[in-house]
Design an enzyme around this catalytic site. Structure first.
Site, PDB file in Angstrom:
ATOM      1  N   LYS A 176       0.829  -1.222   0.000  1.00 35.93           N
ATOM      2  CA  LYS A 176       0.000   0.000   0.000  1.00 35.93           C
ATOM      3  C   LYS A 176       0.861   1.268   0.000  1.00 35.93           C
ATOM      4  O   LYS A 176       0.620   2.166  -0.783  1.00 35.93           O
ATOM      5  CB  LYS A 176      -0.869   0.078   1.267  1.00 35.93           C
ATOM      6  CG  LYS A 176      -2.003  -0.876   1.354  1.00 35.93           C
ATOM      7  CD  LYS A 176      -2.937  -0.484   2.500  1.00 35.93           C
ATOM      8  CE  LYS A 176      -2.287  -0.317   3.855  1.00 35.93           C
ATOM      9  NZ  LYS A 176      -1.785  -1.519   4.501  1.00 35.93           N
ATOM     10  N   ARG A 186      -9.925   1.594   8.727  1.00 31.81           N
ATOM     11  CA  ARG A 186      -9.465   0.225   8.951  1.00 31.81           C
ATOM     12  C   ARG A 186     -10.532  -0.637   9.615  1.00 31.81           C
ATOM     13  O   ARG A 186     -10.314  -1.811   9.855  1.00 31.81           O
ATOM     14  CB  ARG A 186      -8.252   0.269   9.855  1.00 31.81           C
ATOM     15  CG  ARG A 186      -7.053  -0.473   9.279  1.00 31.81           C
ATOM     16  CD  ARG A 186      -5.886  -0.123  10.115  1.00 31.81           C
ATOM     17  NE  ARG A 186      -4.728  -0.895   9.898  1.00 31.81           N
ATOM     18  CZ  ARG A 186      -3.639  -0.466   9.290  1.00 31.81           C
ATOM     19  NH1 ARG A 186      -3.604   0.720   8.731  1.00 31.81           N
ATOM     20  NH2 ARG A 186      -2.575  -1.225   9.230  1.00 31.81           N
ATOM     21  N   ARG A 233      10.695  -7.515   5.201  1.00 29.35           N
ATOM     22  CA  ARG A 233      10.746  -6.083   5.491  1.00 29.35           C
ATOM     23  C   ARG A 233      11.268  -5.836   6.909  1.00 29.35           C
ATOM     24  O   ARG A 233      11.953  -4.857   7.169  1.00 29.35           O
ATOM     25  CB  ARG A 233       9.348  -5.457   5.325  1.00 29.35           C
ATOM     26  CG  ARG A 233       9.376  -3.942   5.395  1.00 29.35           C
ATOM     27  CD  ARG A 233       8.047  -3.338   5.021  1.00 29.35           C
ATOM     28  NE  ARG A 233       7.078  -3.438   6.103  1.00 29.35           N
ATOM     29  CZ  ARG A 233       5.817  -3.055   6.013  1.00 29.35           C
ATOM     30  NH1 ARG A 233       5.351  -2.574   4.879  1.00 29.35           N
ATOM     31  NH2 ARG A 233       5.002  -3.146   7.030  1.00 29.35           N
ATOM     32  N   ARG A 251      11.309  -2.530  11.687  1.00 32.70           N
ATOM     33  CA  ARG A 251      10.103  -2.031  12.361  1.00 32.70           C
ATOM     34  C   ARG A 251       9.784  -2.902  13.565  1.00 32.70           C
ATOM     35  O   ARG A 251       9.791  -4.124  13.466  1.00 32.70           O
ATOM     36  CB  ARG A 251       8.915  -2.028  11.383  1.00 32.70           C
ATOM     37  CG  ARG A 251       8.869  -0.798  10.524  1.00 32.70           C
ATOM     38  CD  ARG A 251       7.771  -0.860   9.493  1.00 32.70           C
ATOM     39  NE  ARG A 251       6.468  -1.220  10.017  1.00 32.70           N
ATOM     40  CZ  ARG A 251       5.327  -0.975   9.384  1.00 32.70           C
ATOM     41  NH1 ARG A 251       5.339  -0.335   8.229  1.00 32.70           N
ATOM     42  NH2 ARG A 251       4.184  -1.356   9.883  1.00 32.70           N
ATOM     43  N   ARG A 263      -1.545  -8.821  13.150  1.00 34.97           N
ATOM     44  CA  ARG A 263      -1.950  -7.781  12.184  1.00 34.97           C
ATOM     45  C   ARG A 263      -2.763  -8.389  11.039  1.00 34.97           C
ATOM     46  O   ARG A 263      -3.732  -7.795  10.565  1.00 34.97           O
ATOM     47  CB  ARG A 263      -0.726  -7.032  11.652  1.00 34.97           C
ATOM     48  CG  ARG A 263      -0.077  -6.164  12.734  1.00 34.97           C
ATOM     49  CD  ARG A 263       1.236  -5.599  12.279  1.00 34.97           C
ATOM     50  NE  ARG A 263       1.067  -4.612  11.232  1.00 34.97           N
ATOM     51  CZ  ARG A 263       1.958  -4.372  10.279  1.00 34.97           C
ATOM     52  NH1 ARG A 263       3.072  -5.051  10.223  1.00 34.97           N
ATOM     53  NH2 ARG A 263       1.726  -3.444   9.381  1.00 34.97           N
TER      54      ARG A 263
HETATM   55  P1  AMP Z   1       0.364   0.606   8.744  1.00 33.67           P
HETATM   56  O1  AMP Z   1       1.635   1.360   8.549  1.00 33.67           O
HETATM   57  O2  AMP Z   1      -0.776   1.176   7.960  1.00 33.67           O
HETATM   58  O3  AMP Z   1       0.531  -0.873   8.523  1.00 33.67           O
HETATM   59  O4  AMP Z   1      -0.053   0.785  10.292  1.00 33.67           O
HETATM   60  C1  AMP Z   1       0.795   0.353  11.322  1.00 33.67           C
HETATM   61  C2  AMP Z   1       0.021   0.297  12.625  1.00 33.67           C
HETATM   62  O5  AMP Z   1      -0.479   1.596  12.968  1.00 33.67           O
HETATM   63  C3  AMP Z   1      -1.200  -0.605  12.655  1.00 33.67           C
HETATM   64  O6  AMP Z   1      -0.863  -1.956  12.896  1.00 33.67           O
HETATM   65  C4  AMP Z   1      -2.007   0.013  13.791  1.00 33.67           C
HETATM   66  O7  AMP Z   1      -1.477  -0.336  15.057  1.00 33.67           O
HETATM   67  C5  AMP Z   1      -1.747   1.506  13.578  1.00 33.67           C
HETATM   68  N1  AMP Z   1      -2.750   2.095  12.655  1.00 33.67           N
HETATM   69  C6  AMP Z   1      -2.510   2.599  11.410  1.00 33.67           C
HETATM   70  N2  AMP Z   1      -3.642   3.045  10.855  1.00 33.67           N
HETATM   71  C7  AMP Z   1      -4.632   2.807  11.759  1.00 33.67           C
HETATM   72  C8  AMP Z   1      -6.031   3.027  11.766  1.00 33.67           C
HETATM   73  N3  AMP Z   1      -6.666   3.562  10.710  1.00 33.67           N
HETATM   74  N4  AMP Z   1      -6.725   2.668  12.875  1.00 33.67           N
HETATM   75  C9  AMP Z   1      -6.122   2.131  13.943  1.00 33.67           C
HETATM   76  N5  AMP Z   1      -4.803   1.867  13.990  1.00 33.67           N
HETATM   77  C10 AMP Z   1      -4.052   2.201  12.914  1.00 33.67           C
END
Ligand code: AMP
Length: 189
Positions: A13, A88, A127, A133, A144
């Site tokens: 993404k 989400r 990754r 990370r 996740r």
């Molecule tokens: P991402 O980089 O989009 O994979 O997000 C990494 C982490 O950030 C996720 O596993 C959540 O813990 C948090 N996070 C990101 N976007 C959201 C969202 N829209 N709602 C809740 N938690 C989020």
């Protein structure tokens, strides 16, 4: 253009969001990046969300919704945006819909990057080695993926019913997937 990009963790993404945003001259807004920047800078928000992110759980909706509404109200998002990683869950869908409706705005499309979940776990582990990370250990990755399947995947049928869903095969080279996305968006006119 007002767009969303949805996909399971590791589907690519963030990478594709950058290209799409550049192409349409709109900001790519990643809630994950916003949270990570806050953790890095040691802000109060960062302290609040670190353990949640490390576990692979979702940050509470009221926190996330407020951040997004604030970000969408900034000048560079006035003519369009691409949201990456938000909404989400269905509550966040409602919050976004309410915000857009209240502002007299609507989404143009929701891009879904489709990739087999088994492939994704392997991508995420790779990754983890490259980027280090803290939410990329195996247990967190599994959680996740589960959170995605349970809470985020239902968004796809919601947006399909709304006539907004653009499903793209996310397996392949980055350039190849990018061209598929542009072709699919162009085909919508
Ligand atoms: P991402 O980089 O989009 O994979 O997000 C990494 C982490 O950030 C996720 O596993 C959540 O813990 C948090 N996070 C990101 N976007 C959201 C969202 N829209 N709602 C809740 N938690 C989020």
């Amino acid at each position: 253009m007002r767009l969303l990009i949805v996909g399971a963790p590791g589907a690519g993404k963030g990478t594709q969001a950058g290209s799409i945003a550049e192409h349409y001259g709109i900001p790519a807004i990643s809630t994950g990046d916003i949270f990570r920047a806050n953790i890095k800078n040691g802000t109060e928000l960062g302290r609040k969300v670190k353990a949640i992110m490390d576990a692979g759980d979702l940050v509470p909706d009221e926190v996330t919704d407020e951040i997004v509404v604030d970000r969408l109200g900034q000048a560079d998002a006035a003519t369009g945006f691409l949201l990456d990683g938000y909404p989400r869950n269905l509550h966040q869908v409602d919050a976004l819909d309410a915000y857009l409706k209240g502002s007299g705005l609507a989404l143009d499309a929701v891009v879904s990057l489709d990739v087999d979940p088994e492939l994704l776990t392997a991508r995420l582990l790779k990754r983890a080695q490259i980027e280090g990370r803290t939410d990329d250990n195996e247990e967190t990755i599994r959680n996740r993926m589960k959170v995605y399947a349970e809470q985020t995947e239902p968004l796809l049928s919601h947006y399909e019913k709304a006539g907004l869903l653009v499903s793209v095969d996310g397996v392949g080279e980055i350039d190849e997937v990018r061209e598929r996305i542009f072709a699919a968006l162009d085909a919508r006119g």
